[in-house]
Design an enzyme around this catalytic site. Structure first.
Site, PDB file in Angstrom:
ATOM      1  N   HIS A 150      -0.383   4.728   7.399  1.00 58.41           N
ATOM      2  CA  HIS A 150       0.028   5.562   6.511  1.00 58.41           C
ATOM      3  C   HIS A 150       0.774   7.045   6.364  1.00 58.41           C
ATOM      4  O   HIS A 150      -0.019   7.466   7.055  1.00 58.41           O
ATOM      5  CB  HIS A 150      -0.297   5.597   4.491  1.00 58.41           C
ATOM      6  CG  HIS A 150      -1.486   3.620   4.705  1.00 58.41           C
ATOM      7  ND1 HIS A 150      -1.965   3.158   5.000  1.00 58.41           N
ATOM      8  CD2 HIS A 150      -0.371   2.682   4.035  1.00 58.41           C
ATOM      9  CE1 HIS A 150      -1.948   1.661   4.571  1.00 58.41           C
ATOM     10  NE2 HIS A 150      -1.267   1.662   4.033  1.00 58.41           N
ATOM     11  N   ASP A 187      -3.320   7.555   7.747  1.00 55.67           N
ATOM     12  CA  ASP A 187      -4.585   7.466   8.774  1.00 55.67           C
ATOM     13  C   ASP A 187      -3.680   6.333   9.879  1.00 55.67           C
ATOM     14  O   ASP A 187      -2.647   6.933  10.497  1.00 55.67           O
ATOM     15  CB  ASP A 187      -5.277   6.262   8.090  1.00 55.67           C
ATOM     16  CG  ASP A 187      -4.345   5.037   7.024  1.00 55.67           C
ATOM     17  OD1 ASP A 187      -3.251   5.210   7.421  1.00 55.67           O
ATOM     18  OD2 ASP A 187      -4.069   4.526   5.968  1.00 55.67           O
ATOM     19  N   SER A 201       0.585  -1.214   0.520  1.00 58.91           N
ATOM     20  CA  SER A 201      -0.305   0.049   0.117  1.00 58.91           C
ATOM     21  C   SER A 201       0.912   1.294   0.588  1.00 58.91           C
ATOM     22  O   SER A 201       0.299   2.335  -0.257  1.00 58.91           O
ATOM     23  CB  SER A 201      -0.463   0.229   1.048  1.00 58.91           C
ATOM     24  OG  SER A 201       0.051  -0.484   2.435  1.00 58.91           O
TER      25      SER A 201
END
Ligand SMILES: *[C@@H]1O[C@H](CO)[C@@H](O)[C@H](O)[C@H]1NC(C)=O
Ligand SMILES: *[C@@H]1O[C@H](CO)[C@@H](O)[C@H](O)[C@H]1NC(C)=O
Ligand SMILES: *[C@@H]1O[C@H](CO)[C@@H](O)[C@H](O)[C@H]1NC(C)=O
Ligand SMILES: *[C@@H]1O[C@H](CO)[C@@H](O)[C@H](O)[C@H]1NC(C)=O
Ligand SMILES: *[C@@H]1O[C@H](CO)[C@@H](O)[C@H](O)[C@H]1NC(C)=O
Ligand SMILES: *[C@@H]1O[C@H](CO)[C@@H](O)[C@H](O)[C@H]1NC(C)=O
Length: 369
Positions: free
Chosen positions: A336, A333, A43
Site C-alpha cells: 500500500h 507496507d 484496501s
C-alpha cells in the site's frame, strides 16, 4: 510490451508538490462541493470495514495509523488513505464513515463500503479470509439507498435527484490479480485465461457491476485504473523467490495490468456514450505513479516498505516500529502507498496535473458538472 523503462517506479512523491498539497489538509469550513460521497473498492479505500471480519486483510493495529489523528482505524496506511484525501478536497468536514459503522442521518453524506482483499470476482482474496466483495458492496449500497429514500420522506424523485449529485469512486481489480491471477497455486484463472482473456472477463463483469451502481442512482462515477502491481515490494519479493528473472516476472505482471487498464478506459468511453445522463471517468493510477517517479527529486525510497512486513501478506508486522522518515517512502507496507503517496494520487485524481491523469474529467470537474 515495452514496459522495460517503467520497471521499478511506483508511488514516488515529489516532495515539493507534496508540501503544497499538504496545505489542503486543514479541513474546509462550509458546505462541501457535493452533498455526498460513496466509496467502493479494496484496501486502497477501506477505512475499517474489515475490522470485525475474520481475515488476514486487516489494518486496525499499530503501526497502521501512526500518522492518523485517531491512530489505527483499519486504514491500510500510516495516515490518510486515498479516499480521505479526496473527501478533504471535496470539502467534507469529516471522513466518510465505513459501512460497518454508518448509521442514522450521517449516511446522507455518504458511506464507505470498501473492503481489503475484495475483488471484481467473488473468489478473489479468499486466501486472506473474509472480505466484502464488490458484489456484496453493491448490495450494501442498495440497502443504504432504501434508507436514504426513507430519510427523504419516501419521496422517490427527491431521493433520485439527491443520489445523482453525489460522487462515487471505485478502486477495484488489484486483488483479481494480486490475490487471484498471480497466485497460481491457489487459483486456476492463470491456467484458464491468457492475460488478454482475463482482462476481458474482468471488464465484462465490472461493466455489469457499474450498471448496477448506475441503476441505484449514481451519475458521477470515477473508476480507478490499477497501479504497477508488478513493481510493488510484495510482488518483487515473490518474483525473487519463484523465478530466476525478477524483472521479467515483474514486467509480465505490469503488462497484464496494462491490458486491464486499456480495457477499462474503453469501458468508460462506452458508458459515457451509452448512459448519457451520467458522467464516468477513468483515473490513471498507473501513469500518475510513473510520472510522480519521473518528477521526484531522487531522494525517495520507492522499492522498500517503511514497516517490516509479514512475508505471506505484505502487511506490517504488528507493533513493529516503522521507519522514521515516512514522508520519504512511497510505500507504507509492501503493498500500500504511504500517506504521502496518497496525497499525490488523490490530489491528481481530484485536480489533474497531466491531461492523461483523469479522462475525460477529473473529480473536481465531476463534482461541478
Ligand atoms: C418530491 O420531491 C420533488 C423533488 O424534490 C418535489 O418537487 C416534490 O414536491 C416532492 N413531492 C412531495 C409529495 O413532497
Ligand atoms: C532477492 O533475494 C536475495 C536473497 O534473499 C536478496 O539478497 C536480494 O536482495 C533479493 N532481490 C530483490 C530484487 O528483491
Ligand atoms: C530478464 O528479463 C528481461 C525482460 O524483462 C530481459 O531483458 C533480460 O534479458 C532477462 N535476463 C536474463 C538473465 O534472462
Ligand atoms: C453500449 O452500446 C453499444 C451499442 O448498443 C453496445 O454494443 C455496448 O455493449 C454498450 N456498452 C456498454 C458498456 O454498455
Ligand atoms: C530514511 O531513514 C533510513 C533509516 O532510518 C535511512 O536508511 C534512509 O536512507 C532514510 N531515507 C532517506 C530518503 O533519507
Ligand atoms: C489544480 O492544480 C493547479 C496546478 O497544477 C493549481 O494551479 C490549481 O489551483 C489547482 N486547482 C484546484 C481547484 O485545486
Amino acid at each position: 510490451m515495452h514496459v522495460e523503462i517503467m520497471k521499478p517506479f511506483l508511488w514516488v512523491v515529489p516532495i515539493l508538490l507534496l508540501v503544497s498539497i499538504l496545505h489542503y489538509s486543514c479541513f474546509v469550513d462550509g458546505a462541501p462541493q457535493v452533498p455526498c460521497y460513496f466509496i467502493f473498492g479494496d484496501s486502497l479505500s477501506d477505512s475499517g470495514n474489515n475490522n470485525g471480519l475474520l481475515t488476514l486483510a486487516k489494518a486496525n493495529y499499530k503501526p497502521y495509523g501512526i500518522d492518523f489523528p485517531r491512530g489505527p482505524t483499519g486504514r491500510f496506511s500510516n495516515g490518510r488513505n486515498l479516499v480521505d484525501v479526496i473527501a478533504e478536497l471535496l470539502g467534507f468536514s469529516h471522513y466518510i464513515p465505513p459501512f460497518a459503522a454508518a448509521i442514522g442521518w450521517k449516511i446522507l453524506h455518504g458511506v464507505n463500503y470498501a473492503s481489503g482483499a475484495a475483488g471484481i470476482r467473488d473468489e478473489s482474496g479468499r486466501n486472506q479470509g473474509m472480505r466484502v466483495t464488490f458484489n456484496k458492496q453493491l448490495v450494501n449500497h442498495q440497502n443504504i439507498v432504501r434508507q436514504i429514500v426513507s430519510l427523504q420522506g419516501n419521496n422517490n424523485s427527491a431521493a433520485i435527484q439527491y443520489l445523482g449529485k453525489c460522487i462515487y469512486t471505485v478502486t477495484i481489480g488489484s486483488n483479481d490479480y494480486i490475490n487471484n491471477y498471480f497466485m497460481p497455486r491457489l487459483y486456476s484463472t492463470s491456467r484458464q485465461f491468457t492475460s488478454e482473456q482475463y482482462a476481458g472477463v474482468l471488464i465484462q463483469q465490472y461493466s455489469g457491476q457499474i450498471k448496477t451502481l448506475y441503476n441505484s442512482g449514481a451519475r458521477k462515477i470515477a473508476l480507478f485504473g490499477l497501479g504497477t502491481i508488478g513493481s510493488i515490494p510484495f510482488e518483487v519479493a515473490m518474483c525473487n523467490r519463484s523465478t530466476n528473472n525478477v524483472s521479467l516476472c515483474s514486467d509480465n505482471m505490469n503488462s497484464a495490468v496494462q491490458v486491464f487498464n486499456a480495457r477499462l478506459q474503453s469501458l468508460v468511453d462506452d458508458l459515457n456514450s451509452n448512459l448519457t445522463d451520467a458522467k464516468f471517468t477513468y483515473i490513471d493510477f498507473y501513469g500518475i505513479g510513473l510520472s510522480s517517479a519521473a518528477a521526484s527529486l531522487g531522494s525517495v525510497i520507492f522499492d522498500a516498505p517503511c514497516c517490516e512486513v509479514v512475508r505471506e501478506t505484505g502487511l506490517c508486522v504488528p507493533f513493529n516500529t516503522p521507519c522514521q522518515n515516512r514522508t520519504q517512502y512511497s510505500f507504507w507496507d509492501a503493498i500500500h502507498p504511504s500517506e504521502s503517496s496518497n496525497v499525490v494520487l488523490g490530489g491528481r485524481a481530484y485536480n489533474a496535473t497531466l491531461p492523461t491523469d483523469a479522462v475525460p474529467f477529473d473529480i473536481n470537474q465531476l463534482a461541478q458538472a
